[in-house]
Design a protein around this motif. Structure first.
Motif, PDB file in Angstrom:
ATOM      1  N   SER A  80       0.850  -1.161  -0.009  1.00 17.22           N
ATOM      2  CA  SER A  80       0.020  -0.106   0.081  1.00 17.22           C
ATOM      3  C   SER A  80       0.747   1.389  -0.185  1.00 17.22           C
ATOM      4  N   GLN A  82       2.910   2.399  -2.364  1.00 13.44           N
ATOM      5  CA  GLN A  82       4.151   2.414  -2.830  1.00 13.44           C
ATOM      6  C   GLN A  82       4.264   2.208  -4.317  1.00 13.44           C
ATOM      7  N   PRO A  83       4.328   2.985  -5.262  1.00 16.07           N
ATOM      8  CA  PRO A  83       4.088   2.825  -6.693  1.00 16.07           C
ATOM      9  C   PRO A  83       5.466   2.399  -7.340  1.00 16.07           C
ATOM     10  N   SER A 125      -2.762   9.951  -8.511  1.00 15.23           N
ATOM     11  CA  SER A 125      -3.380   8.634  -8.628  1.00 15.23           C
ATOM     12  C   SER A 125      -4.859   8.265  -7.746  1.00 15.23           C
ATOM     13  N   PRO A 137      -3.613  -1.510  -9.431  1.00 20.74           N
ATOM     14  CA  PRO A 137      -2.844  -0.919 -10.563  1.00 20.74           C
ATOM     15  C   PRO A 137      -3.572  -1.369 -11.938  1.00 20.74           C
ATOM     16  N   TYR A 150       0.611   1.924 -11.591  1.00 18.86           N
ATOM     17  CA  TYR A 150      -0.252   3.067 -11.635  1.00 18.86           C
ATOM     18  C   TYR A 150      -1.704   2.523 -11.790  1.00 18.86           C
ATOM     19  N   THR A 152      -1.345   3.941  -7.676  1.00 17.77           N
ATOM     20  CA  THR A 152      -0.585   3.226  -6.527  1.00 17.77           C
ATOM     21  C   THR A 152      -1.474   2.432  -5.697  1.00 17.77           C
TER      22      THR A 152
END
Length: 260
Positions: A80, A82-83, A125, A137, A150, A152
């Protein structure tokens, strides 16, 4: 954030890609021994570097053709908020990314591969999907050695990344290529051509190149026989709130519509 720096990525998975086999088919030592004979015992060549030429030819062939031995699947644990995720060394390029999705009847889906330019056009996001998406994503791309997803993720999920790898060089005398045995001769033929070219023996190099080309042609594209002729689309079945990057790549926010 699409307009922010791509930094602070999560640690890469602790995995080694493309490690050599051990004494399967021709080893590094045997390849060098046979290569000396293929060069006709010439004493004007730097035999100390024969191992380097073998590795150059090996990696050149492995990355220049479509081999099943260079395919790999990586499990990337998305978390959660973190992209960005560092990838292990040895990846040549990505082929696909898939993940489980309990909101669709298929139980999973593919992510759409984009690039940095498209990523920069996407909204923040939290605004993606206008509040109706499932907070998983939909898109991905690789920037340098960093996987970017993407939007996120808002929860933990495992993403499976299909990649093509760059094999590690043969270092120990017992190291063998990951390619099938029939291609071990091809590695020697390519190494011979490289050696002659690097030593300015251009006429002999051209003859060696012809020999290598004939070898490749005799192998044919056997990998293609295992593939089906299916049209790849960006449409993701089982999703009602995704967006198409096909003919509308300049504007990813074109509703794909319902599956039904």
């Amino acid at each position: 954030m699409p307009y922010g720096p791509i930094s602070g990525a999560a640690a890469a998975p602790g995995i080694v890609l493309g490690a050599p086999l051990v004494s399967v088919g021709e080893t590094r030592a045997l390849m060098i021994q046979k290569l000396v004979g293929m060069l006709g015992g010439r004493d004007d060549l730097d035999k100390i570097k024969l191992g380097d030429w073998v590795n150059e030819a090996y990696i050149d062939i492995a990355t220049g053709f479509d081999f099943p031995e260079t395919d790999a699947m990586l499990g990337i644990s998305l978390v959660s908020g973190q992209p960005f995720y560092n990838l292990p060394e040895g990846i040549d390029y990505t082929k696909a990314a898939v993940m489980p999705d309990t909101t669709g009847f298929r139980g999973g889906r593919s992510l759409i591969k984009i690039d940095l330019d498209v990523y920069r056009t996407l909204p923040e996001s939290s605004l993606y999907g206008f509040g109706f998406c499932y907070n998983l994503p939909d898109f991905y791309f690789v920037y340098g050695n960093v996987l970017v997803v993407y939007p996120t993720p808002v929860s933990a999920v495992t993403l499976t990344l299909d990649v093509s790898i760059i094999p590690q060089p043969l270092v120990r005398e017992s190291d063998s290529p990951i390619l099938t045995r029939e291609w071990h001769r091809g590695i020697r033929l390519k190494a011979k051509q490289m050696i002659l070219a690097d030593n300015k023996s251009m006429q002999e190099s051209m003859l060696a190149e012809n020999e290598f080309v004939k070898f490749v042609q005799a192998r044919g594209n056997r990998r293609a026989l295992e593939k089906t002729n299916r049209l790849a689309t960006a449409y993701v079945a089982g999703r009602d709130c995704g967006y198409d990057l096909g003919q509308n790549s300049g504007n990813p926010f074109v509703d794909r519509g319902s599956d039904f």
